[in-house]
Design a protein around this motif. Structure first.
Motif, PDB file in Angstrom:
ATOM      1  N   LYS A  95       0.821  -1.207   0.000  1.00  0.00           N
ATOM      2  CA  LYS A  95       0.000   0.000   0.000  1.00  0.00           C
ATOM      3  C   LYS A  95       0.858   1.261   0.000  1.00  0.00           C
ATOM      4  CE  LYS A  95      -2.422   0.886   3.743  1.00  0.00           C
ATOM      5  NZ  LYS A  95      -3.458   0.729   4.764  1.00  0.00           N
ATOM      6  N   HIS A  96       2.016   1.185   0.644  1.00  0.00           N
ATOM      7  CA  HIS A  96       2.887   2.357   0.778  1.00  0.00           C
ATOM      8  C   HIS A  96       4.136   2.278  -0.092  1.00  0.00           C
ATOM      9  CE1 HIS A  96       0.479   3.712   4.174  1.00  0.00           C
ATOM     10  NE2 HIS A  96       0.578   2.498   4.691  1.00  0.00           N
ATOM     11  N   ALA A  97       4.345   1.167  -0.775  1.00  0.00           N
ATOM     12  CA  ALA A  97       5.605   0.963  -1.506  1.00  0.00           C
ATOM     13  C   ALA A  97       5.720   1.921  -2.688  1.00  0.00           C
ATOM     14  CB  ALA A  97       5.703  -0.479  -1.987  1.00  0.00           C
ATOM     15  N   THR A  98       6.933   2.392  -2.907  1.00  0.00           N
ATOM     16  CA  THR A  98       7.264   3.254  -4.038  1.00  0.00           C
ATOM     17  C   THR A  98       8.301   2.539  -4.888  1.00  0.00           C
ATOM     18  OG1 THR A  98       6.856   5.220  -2.695  1.00  0.00           O
ATOM     19  CG2 THR A  98       8.116   5.528  -4.722  1.00  0.00           C
ATOM     20  N   PHE A  99       8.135   2.610  -6.213  1.00  0.00           N
ATOM     21  CA  PHE A  99       9.018   1.905  -7.131  1.00  0.00           C
ATOM     22  C   PHE A  99       9.662   2.894  -8.098  1.00  0.00           C
ATOM     23  CE2 PHE A  99       5.110  -0.614  -6.357  1.00  0.00           C
ATOM     24  CZ  PHE A  99       5.649  -1.569  -5.507  1.00  0.00           C
ATOM     25  N   ASN A 100      10.595   2.391  -8.881  1.00  0.00           N
ATOM     26  CA  ASN A 100      11.091   3.178  -9.994  1.00  0.00           C
ATOM     27  C   ASN A 100       9.908   3.544 -10.892  1.00  0.00           C
ATOM     28  OD1 ASN A 100      13.783   3.081  -9.223  1.00  0.00           O
ATOM     29  ND2 ASN A 100      14.235   1.277 -10.457  1.00  0.00           N
ATOM     30  N   ASP A 125       7.325   7.832  -0.607  1.00  0.00           N
ATOM     31  CA  ASP A 125       5.972   8.394  -0.467  1.00  0.00           C
ATOM     32  C   ASP A 125       5.267   8.489  -1.813  1.00  0.00           C
ATOM     33  OD1 ASP A 125       5.850   8.521   2.237  1.00  0.00           O
ATOM     34  OD2 ASP A 125       6.215  10.676   2.402  1.00  0.00           O
ATOM     35  N   HIS A 126       5.252   7.361  -2.527  1.00  0.00           N
ATOM     36  CA  HIS A 126       4.604   7.274  -3.843  1.00  0.00           C
ATOM     37  C   HIS A 126       5.127   8.332  -4.807  1.00  0.00           C
ATOM     38  CE1 HIS A 126       2.001   4.087  -2.557  1.00  0.00           C
ATOM     39  NE2 HIS A 126       1.397   4.830  -1.652  1.00  0.00           N
ATOM     40  N   GLY A 127       6.411   8.649  -4.669  1.00  0.00           N
ATOM     41  CA  GLY A 127       7.046   9.568  -5.602  1.00  0.00           C
ATOM     42  C   GLY A 127       6.895  11.030  -5.267  1.00  0.00           C
ATOM     43  N   ALA A 128       6.298  11.362  -4.121  1.00  0.00           N
ATOM     44  CA  ALA A 128       6.130  12.771  -3.754  1.00  0.00           C
ATOM     45  C   ALA A 128       7.459  13.421  -3.387  1.00  0.00           C
ATOM     46  CB  ALA A 128       5.149  12.909  -2.594  1.00  0.00           C
ATOM     47  N   PHE A 129       8.382  12.617  -2.848  1.00  0.00           N
ATOM     48  CA  PHE A 129       9.684  13.125  -2.435  1.00  0.00           C
ATOM     49  C   PHE A 129      10.776  12.194  -2.947  1.00  0.00           C
ATOM     50  CE2 PHE A 129       6.765  14.908   0.647  1.00  0.00           C
ATOM     51  CZ  PHE A 129       7.221  16.215   0.780  1.00  0.00           C
ATOM     52  N   ILE A 130      11.972  12.764  -3.082  1.00  0.00           N
ATOM     53  CA  ILE A 130      13.146  11.979  -3.433  1.00  0.00           C
ATOM     54  C   ILE A 130      14.079  11.976  -2.232  1.00  0.00           C
ATOM     55  CG2 ILE A 130      15.000  11.655  -5.084  1.00  0.00           C
ATOM     56  CD1 ILE A 130      12.118  11.534  -6.247  1.00  0.00           C
ATOM     57  N   ASN A 131      14.329  10.806  -1.696  1.00  0.00           N
ATOM     58  CA  ASN A 131      15.253  10.661  -0.575  1.00  0.00           C
ATOM     59  C   ASN A 131      16.683  10.662  -1.125  1.00  0.00           C
ATOM     60  OD1 ASN A 131      15.930  10.256   2.154  1.00  0.00           O
ATOM     61  ND2 ASN A 131      16.199   8.063   1.804  1.00  0.00           N
TER      62      ASN A 131
END
Length: 445
Positions: free
Chosen positions: A82-87, A260-266
């Motif tokens: 549900k929270h995972a972010t991918f390339n 965060d589903h692509g909202a931010f870049i760590n």
């Protein structure tokens, strides 16, 4: 006469209904508690803080970690997804990281031509098509915010199995086979066995391994920044902003990936101290730092990238330690899990995944023995299968840090050799079949 039904295998029994004590309520401790509950075993968590919390931003998972999460609990995997972010790019579905040059090169020496900062070195792809991620419905690389994953874990726990504000001090086995726990507030509790999930500065480890087994500084520290994706895209372009990247350079590297589903870049920038001997003199492992210090370390690196990190850099730096040793992970009715046993550097993005593997293996081994009087057999088998793998990861991660900094002997900045070594490390990491590992461990009971 009808044949008698075959007897069911004995289930784990706690003496006098005493729970298994889990010291520490981080990701590893909660994963263990969830798995034990699913196996019908009663745990109790003792957490020193006033509430559950996690420090840090992203948890990165490869196929092995996702497989472990799914084996622990289908609902936990659903929460993770549900929270995972991918390339973002479809062609980067099987890419863990894209390796790039962090600085311009002059083309002198053995290098055939000049390289520009940001230019691609190679894509680190899952060319073996490890089943863990694919079968679980995620991509090769996935990231979640630590706090989001923690919330999903807490939601799977029943009430009244956690005591907060309990700083562990000591444990002593009693004549009846139980273990008495003592806490800094003067209270005590009893348990059938104890699992230390209290992190790299573990107090439980002092009991299991002795005071000489302590984490050591590895000569590296991290600067961290969380950058809004829109600004990152405008400065770097969508490809570099929205897919995992690793920028290599002399004596340092930078890793970036969406959360965060692509909202931010760590973004994490890690310089390596020169020389062979280092020491961290400060009592705290996280200390104040400025963007000027970051700029000093990364002078001449990919300019738009460094400008973004400097703008959003948190005003502190994190020293990197690891826990490389050959001591057993258990003693009597006390066992270690996760960072308490085998904290590693983040250079392969596998520390949290190892804790998930631990939780799956240890919980099922405990369930396979008859009760707490027999729990030492489970701990012994856990140590036999987990210590070699986790200590190998620590060494591989240490050397991987040198490789990304062009400091690995015999590799340097040779792209083909660098790619070959990272493919070796990740193939070893991702190809592990945890169910086969568990059966091997059960064979040792």
């Amino acid at each position: 006469m009808s044949p008698l039904p075959a007897p069911s295998p004995p289930s784990f029994q706690n003496p006098s209904s005493l729970p298994l004590a889990i010291i520490g309520g981080g990701l590893g401790g909660l994963a263990l508690a969830i798995s034990l509950l699913n196996l019908g075993i009663k745990p109790h968590i003792y957490e020193s803080a006033a509430f559950f919390s996690e420090i840090g931003a992203g948890v990165t998972s490869g196929p092995n970690a996702v497989q472990a999460i799914g084996l622990i609990d289908d609902k936990l995997l659903a929460g993770y997804k549900k929270h995972a972010t991918f390339n973002k790019d479809c062609e980067r579905r099987d890419t863990f990281l894209s390796f790039r040059w962090g600085k311009d090169t002059d083309g002198k020496g053995e290098r055939e031509k000049e390289r520009k900062a940001g230019e691609l070195m190679f894509h680190l792809d899952d060319v073996w098509h490890s089943e863990g991620a694919e079968l679980m419905g995620v991509k090769t690389r996935s990231s979640v915010h630590r706090a989001r994953l923690l919330d999903e874990m807490v939601a799977l726990l029943p009430p009244n199995i956690t005591s907060f504000g309990k700083t562990f001090e000591s444990a002593e086995e009693q004549a009846d086979g139980s273990v008495q726990l003592s806490f800094a507030d003067g209270t005590t509790a009893f348990a059938s066995a104890v699992i230390g999930c209290d992190g790299i500065k573990s107090r439980v480890r002092d009991i299991v391994c002795g005071p000489d087994i302590q984490a050591t500084y590895v000569g590296e520290y991290a600067f961290r920044a969380m950058v809004p994706v829109k600004e990152c895209e405008s400065k770097l372009g969508s490809e570099l902003a929205c897919n995992g990247q690793l920028y290599c350079g002399p004596g340092a590297y930078i890793v970036t990936y969406p959360v965060d589903h692509g909202a931010f870049i760590n973004m994490v920038a890690i310089p390596h101290e020169r020389g062979e001997k280092w020491s961290w003199e400060q009592a705290d492992w996280t200390v104040p730092a400025s963007s000027d210090e970051l700029l000093h370390h990364f002078r001449g690196w990919h300019a738009p990238l460094i400008a973004l990190i400097a703008k959003y850099c948190q005003p502190r730096k994190w020293a990197l330690f690891h826990l490389q040793h050959d001591a057993k992970y258990w003693k009597g009715k006390i066992c270690l899990l996760g960072d308490a046993a085998h904290a590693t550097t983040p250079h392969l993005g596998a520390g949290a995944g190892m804790a998930m593997e631990d939780a799956y293996i240890l919980s099922n081994l405990i369930a396979a023995v008859r009760g707490s009087d027999d729990v030492e057999r489970a701990f012994r088998a856990f140590d036999a299968v987990r210590r070699p793998r986790t200590q190998t990861l620590i060494e591989n991660s240490r050397v991987a840090g040198l490789a990304t900094d062009f400091m690995m002997e015999g590799v340097g900045d040779d792209v083909e050799r660098l790619k070959g070594r990272f493919e070796e490390w990740y193939r070893w990491l991702w190809a592990e079949d945890l169910e086969v590992q568990l059966e091997r461990a059960k064979g040792l009971l």
